[in-house]
Design a protein around this motif. Structure first.
Motif, mmCIF file in Angstrom:
data_model
loop_
_atom_site.group_PDB
_atom_site.id
_atom_site.type_symbol
_atom_site.label_atom_id
_atom_site.label_comp_id
_atom_site.label_asym_id
_atom_site.label_seq_id
_atom_site.Cartn_x
_atom_site.Cartn_y
_atom_site.Cartn_z
ATOM 1 N N ALA A 267 0.833 -1.209 0.000
ATOM 2 C CA ALA A 267 0.000 0.000 0.000
ATOM 3 C C ALA A 267 0.870 1.261 0.000
ATOM 4 C CB ALA A 267 -0.931 -0.012 1.206
ATOM 5 N N LEU A 268 1.936 1.260 0.776
ATOM 6 C CA LEU A 268 2.828 2.424 0.830
ATOM 7 C C LEU A 268 3.545 2.623 -0.502
ATOM 8 C CD1 LEU A 268 4.320 1.994 4.421
ATOM 9 C CD2 LEU A 268 2.661 3.711 3.648
ATOM 10 N N ALA A 269 3.864 1.543 -1.185
ATOM 11 C CA ALA A 269 4.488 1.662 -2.506
ATOM 12 C C ALA A 269 3.511 2.289 -3.501
ATOM 13 C CB ALA A 269 4.936 0.285 -2.987
ATOM 14 N N HIS A 270 2.231 1.938 -3.380
ATOM 15 C CA HIS A 270 1.218 2.532 -4.257
ATOM 16 C C HIS A 270 1.067 4.027 -3.958
ATOM 17 C CE1 HIS A 270 -2.012 2.399 -7.125
ATOM 18 N NE2 HIS A 270 -2.901 2.854 -6.246
ATOM 19 N N TYR A 271 1.155 4.384 -2.683
ATOM 20 C CA TYR A 271 1.117 5.801 -2.287
ATOM 21 C C TYR A 271 2.248 6.569 -2.977
ATOM 22 C CZ TYR A 271 1.956 9.831 0.843
ATOM 23 O OH TYR A 271 2.189 11.090 1.366
ATOM 24 N N ALA A 272 3.433 5.997 -2.977
ATOM 25 C CA ALA A 272 4.590 6.663 -3.598
ATOM 26 C C ALA A 272 4.361 6.864 -5.099
ATOM 27 C CB ALA A 272 5.850 5.842 -3.351
ATOM 28 N N ARG A 273 3.749 5.866 -5.759
ATOM 29 C CA ARG A 273 3.475 6.000 -7.190
ATOM 30 C C ARG A 273 2.463 7.124 -7.448
ATOM 31 N NH1 ARG A 273 3.912 0.291 -6.925
ATOM 32 N NH2 ARG A 273 1.649 0.059 -6.589
ATOM 33 N N ILE A 274 1.414 7.169 -6.630
ATOM 34 C CA ILE A 274 0.402 8.210 -6.817
ATOM 35 C C ILE A 274 0.986 9.587 -6.533
ATOM 36 C CG2 ILE A 274 -1.784 9.108 -5.919
ATOM 37 C CD1 ILE A 274 -2.724 6.254 -5.523
ATOM 38 N N GLU A 275 1.807 9.700 -5.502
ATOM 39 C CA GLU A 275 2.425 10.996 -5.191
ATOM 40 C C GLU A 275 3.291 11.473 -6.353
ATOM 41 O OE1 GLU A 275 4.869 13.183 -1.560
ATOM 42 O OE2 GLU A 275 5.055 11.012 -1.826
ATOM 43 N N HIS A 276 3.999 10.545 -6.995
ATOM 44 C CA HIS A 276 4.843 10.891 -8.139
ATOM 45 C C HIS A 276 3.985 11.377 -9.315
ATOM 46 C CE1 HIS A 276 8.230 10.751 -10.897
ATOM 47 N NE2 HIS A 276 7.495 10.007 -11.726
ATOM 48 N N GLU A 277 2.789 10.795 -9.477
ATOM 49 C CA GLU A 277 1.901 11.160 -10.590
ATOM 50 C C GLU A 277 1.014 12.360 -10.270
ATOM 51 O OE1 GLU A 277 -0.444 7.712 -11.133
ATOM 52 O OE2 GLU A 277 1.202 6.426 -11.818
ATOM 53 N N ARG A 278 1.039 12.813 -9.037
ATOM 54 C CA ARG A 278 0.053 13.789 -8.538
ATOM 55 C C ARG A 278 -0.093 15.020 -9.436
ATOM 56 N NH1 ARG A 278 0.691 17.053 -2.774
ATOM 57 N NH2 ARG A 278 -1.356 18.089 -2.788
ATOM 58 N N ALA A 279 1.015 15.619 -9.817
ATOM 59 C CA ALA A 279 0.959 16.868 -10.587
ATOM 60 C C ALA A 279 0.312 16.654 -11.956
ATOM 61 C CB ALA A 279 2.358 17.450 -10.752
ATOM 62 N N ASP A 280 0.372 15.433 -12.477
ATOM 63 C CA ASP A 280 -0.157 15.159 -13.819
ATOM 64 C C ASP A 280 -1.575 14.604 -13.801
ATOM 65 O OD1 ASP A 280 2.291 15.929 -14.991
ATOM 66 O OD2 ASP A 280 3.130 13.948 -14.584
ATOM 67 N N LEU A 281 -2.131 14.387 -12.613
ATOM 68 C CA LEU A 281 -3.496 13.872 -12.537
ATOM 69 C C LEU A 281 -4.473 14.946 -13.010
ATOM 70 C CD1 LEU A 281 -3.507 11.971 -9.107
ATOM 71 C CD2 LEU A 281 -3.243 11.022 -11.404
ATOM 72 N N PRO A 282 -5.620 14.538 -13.562
ATOM 73 C CA PRO A 282 -6.581 15.536 -14.070
ATOM 74 C C PRO A 282 -7.361 16.253 -12.973
ATOM 75 C CG PRO A 282 -7.432 13.321 -14.365
ATOM 76 C CD PRO A 282 -6.019 13.162 -13.892
ATOM 77 N N PHE A 283 -7.235 15.789 -11.720
ATOM 78 C CA PHE A 283 -7.966 16.405 -10.613
ATOM 79 C C PHE A 283 -7.041 16.556 -9.412
ATOM 80 C CE2 PHE A 283 -9.156 11.885 -11.157
ATOM 81 C CZ PHE A 283 -8.401 11.332 -10.123
ATOM 82 N N ASP A 284 -7.445 17.424 -8.471
ATOM 83 C CA ASP A 284 -6.654 17.639 -7.263
ATOM 84 C C ASP A 284 -6.873 16.498 -6.276
ATOM 85 O OD1 ASP A 284 -5.423 19.980 -7.968
ATOM 86 O OD2 ASP A 284 -6.939 21.283 -7.071
ATOM 87 N N ILE A 285 -5.790 16.019 -5.674
ATOM 88 C CA ILE A 285 -5.881 15.058 -4.581
ATOM 89 C C ILE A 285 -4.969 15.543 -3.465
ATOM 90 C CG2 ILE A 285 -6.363 13.136 -6.136
ATOM 91 C CD1 ILE A 285 -3.510 12.161 -5.694
ATOM 92 N N ASP A 286 -5.254 15.127 -2.227
ATOM 93 C CA ASP A 286 -4.390 15.539 -1.123
ATOM 94 C C ASP A 286 -3.881 14.353 -0.312
ATOM 95 O OD1 ASP A 286 -6.727 14.850 0.150
ATOM 96 O OD2 ASP A 286 -7.110 16.831 1.012
ATOM 97 N N GLY A 287 -3.983 13.142 -0.884
ATOM 98 C CA GLY A 287 -3.455 11.985 -0.189
ATOM 99 C C GLY A 287 -4.007 10.705 -0.770
#
Length: 674
Positions: A267-287
């Motif tokens: 799960a923590l590895a998936h968090y790291a992947r999402i954090e890396h993609e965060r700026a390119d996602l089409p919507f805002d996320i905060d975690g």
């Protein structure tokens, strides 16, 4: 930190966090950043863990969202829409899994699978389907009561209007949001038309969904992503992921990054992947949100306070920027607190332009050495207004900021109570800022919720001398003829206002008690007091009795600080006179306890000895779900003792007092039959 210091700080945090909850959830106008808010919540949680006996009845952990707006019809959720506890590091998430293991009494080698999904920064909504048809859509509100936004939700293309092969009753929950690209295009259109420009996608989505006119909502590019469910008439699966897949098959949009993880490290590895993609996602996320995958374990874990034990939100670090602190201004609140507000040179942080920040108090200004003209570093994590984290020019020659020792609104002396950092005006009712703020608080959505009596009207009526105290509001009908002659008031608007005031006669007594503005008495504390005493008259009689403070302190969840505040309030003759006037004019209904109605509602249960089939936490949670109170000691007021192997002095005392004693197996039967 000493115990008295911890108690004072917990009191301050409860009030401050409740204030920011109202701004964020109700007004879509936050004044601090997500990171700043999270820091306050984390400090509160750490203090509650260190001093569990000081946990307050108005603890932020007992609150969800904010009271729903009076602009839209209110609707009760079939199942509460709760919020999530936060994690800020991998170790926090590992601790969460350890707590799950301990609660469920799992072996260390028992696999604990989680689902992980992006935490969308939008507005929570619940969609209710009956026999395959969308019949109701509501916002979160305060978690129990939300706003009816059904006509508006019907305009969102992502949300199906009908379902095939769905359970007879199905509540789907998710986030209404606006994509980054759609938000930019909307703001461009708004600016070109000379209309309001939104601060960020979350505010734009919230404001668009909560319109009175569905046509306005329809013109806004709103989207929806499903993340959970409420009431259902049949199981959706045996695991979280099975249920998500079934809802996806029914036509609900689910983000592709929702995955099942075999363990916490995955799960923590998936968090790291999402954090890396965060700026390119089409919507805002905060975690990222983690949920226990097994639904039977979710059921056993249940809830604590305002949050499920089986889920947690892993927040992203805050974003930072540099700007100039142009001015420091002082605002006076309804309790007389002098709050410093920083006015910044507008700066972009994470795609949002920010220009204001709360500086909290005199000590925070001193800690950072802040002066007007300083260059500062700010951080933001999803909200409009950030926090100052560093003064970048502390050594530049510049006059120090002098914190006022007199109220800027009335000129009265401003002082700090012993042991407190907040500076407060001593003017009380002679201070126009406090008088107006107290009146605004009384009519606010969380208190008496009088529609149409806003700040502008309160100021107008106060200047005319028509209202100086809350009871005067219920005498406004005497000024009807005079009001009709004033600019902006027509017969329809005057009658609507007077009808709204009249409608609040016979209203919720807990709301009225909260509206009085007694220090330390939030809406949760007000309900706790009235659960015990039933009416405000009875509460006043107890508070003014020979053992008033002791009797109040004995109320579940009410500590000595709250008891002293209530005692002091009712011992003031002018307060008693005002309460008597309000009770005569408003006639509030006796408080009705909304806890689950079972044979054990209101009973006191004590668990002692070793429990072999469940943890102590799970047993207490079962008692609370039955409407009972799980106590730590046996007394004459105890209704039941559940005794496991090794029960000692508590069992002996129960036998001496003639209290009913049952085994753990008998308790399981009680729970099953309730």
């Amino acid at each position: 930190m000493t115990e008295p210091e911890a108690g004072r700080r917990l009191r301050q945090l409860a009030k401050e966090i409740a204030h920011h909850n109202r701004l964020y959830h109700d007004q879509d106008a936050p004044e601090i950043s997500d990171a700043d808010y999270d820091a306050l919540v984390r400090e509160n949680n750490e203090l509650e863990a260190a001093f569990p006996h000081l946990v307050r009845p108005d603890s932020p952990n007992a609150q969800v969202g904010a009271a729903p707006s009076s602009a839209l019809a209110k609707v009760a959720h079939a199942r509460p829409m709760l919020s999530l506890e936060n994690a800020f590091s991998g170790d926090d998430v590992r601790d969460f899994v350890r707590r799950v293991r301990r609660f469920l009494s799992l072996a260390e080698d028992e696999p604990v699978a989680l689902t992980a999904e992006p935490k969308i920064d939008g507005l929570s909504a619940s969609l209710r389907y009956e026999n395959g048809h969308l019949v109701l859509a509501a916002t979160r509100g305060d978690g129990t009561i939300g706003e009816d936004v059904t006509p508006n939700v019907r305009t969102i293309a992502d949300i199906p209007q009908t379902l095939a092969n769905a359970p007879a009753i199905l509540e789907v929950r998710g986030e209404v949001y606006m994509s980054k690209a759609d938000f930019a295009a909307l703001n461009a259109r708004q600016a070109e038309a000379g209309a309001k420009v939104f601060a960020n996608p979350r505010n734009a989505a919230a404001g668009s969904l909560r319109q009175k006119d569905p046509a306005i909502t329809a013109a806004r590019p709103l989207r929806f992503l499903m993340h959970g469910w409420g009431e259902v008439s049949e199981p959706l699966g045996q695991t979280q992921m099975e249920a998500v897949d079934r809802l996806r098959a029914l036509g609900f949009p689910v983000d592709e990054r929702v995955v099942r993880c075999a363990d916490v490290e995955e799960a923590l590895a998936h968090y790291a992947r999402i954090e890396h993609e965060r700026a390119d996602l089409p919507f805002d996320i905060d975690g990222v949100v983690y949920k226990l995958d097994r639904l039977d374990w979710q059921e056993r874990l249940g809830f604590v306070g305002r949050a499920p034990r089986w889920a947690i939100a892993h927040k992203f670090p805050a974003e930072k920027a540099e700007t100039t602190l142009e001015r420091i201004e002082i605002q006076v609140g309804r309790t007389g607190k002098l709050t410093p507000i920083g006015r910044l040179t507008p700066v972009g942080v994470g795609g949002v332009i920010v220009s204001n920040v709360t500086l909290h108090n005199r000590d925070e200004i001193g800690r950072l050495g802040l002066r007007e003209g300083d260059r500062v570093r700010i951080q933001r994590a999803g909200d409009v207004i950030p926090q100052v984290v560093e003064n970048l020019t502390p050594d530049e020659p510049r006059p120090a900021f002098v914190y006022p020792d007199h109220c800027p609104a009335c000129g009265s002396e401003a002082v700090a109570e012993e042991g407190e950092v907040d500076i407060r005006c001593t003017g009380g009712l002679v201070c126009p800022a406090q008088r107006l703020e107290r009146l605004k608080h009384f009519v606010s959505r969380g208190a008496m919720d009088i529609d149409g009596l806003g700040e502008k009207s309160i100021v107008e009526f106060a200047e005319l001398g028509w209202i100086e105290k809350p009871s005067d509001i219920f005498r406004l009908s005497a000024h009807r003829a005079e009001l009709l002659g004033r600019e902006g008031w027509k017969e329809k608007s005057v009658d609507a206002l007077l009808a709204a005031i009249e409608a609040r006669k016979g209203f919720d007594s807990a709301r009225l008690l909260f509206g009085l503005g007694i220090r330390h008495v939030g809406i949760v504390t007000a309900r706790d007091l009235l659960k015990c005493f039933g009416t405000i008259d009875a509460l006043q009689a107890a508070a003014t009795g020979d053992n008033g403070t002791a009797e109040l302190s004995a109320v579940e969840g009410v500590g000595p600080v709250v008891a002293e505040a209530v005692h002091d309030f009712f011992h003031e003759a002018h307060n008693r006179e005002e309460v008597a006037a309000l009770l005569d004019l408003a006639r509030p209904a006796p408080f009705v306890n909304q806890a689950r109605d079972t044979a054990w509602s209101g009973k006191t249960i004590v668990f002692t000895g070793s429990l072999e089939t469940m943890s102590r936490d799970e047993a207490k949670a079962q008692a609370e779900r039955l409407g009972a109170r799980a106590a730590g000691s046996v007394s004459a007021k105890t209704d039941l003792v559940v005794a496991g192997p090794g029960a000692g002095s508590k069992l002996k005392k129960a036998e001496e007092l003639g209290v009913r004693v049952v085994t753990e197996a008998e308790w399981a039967n009680i729970v099953a039959e309730a």
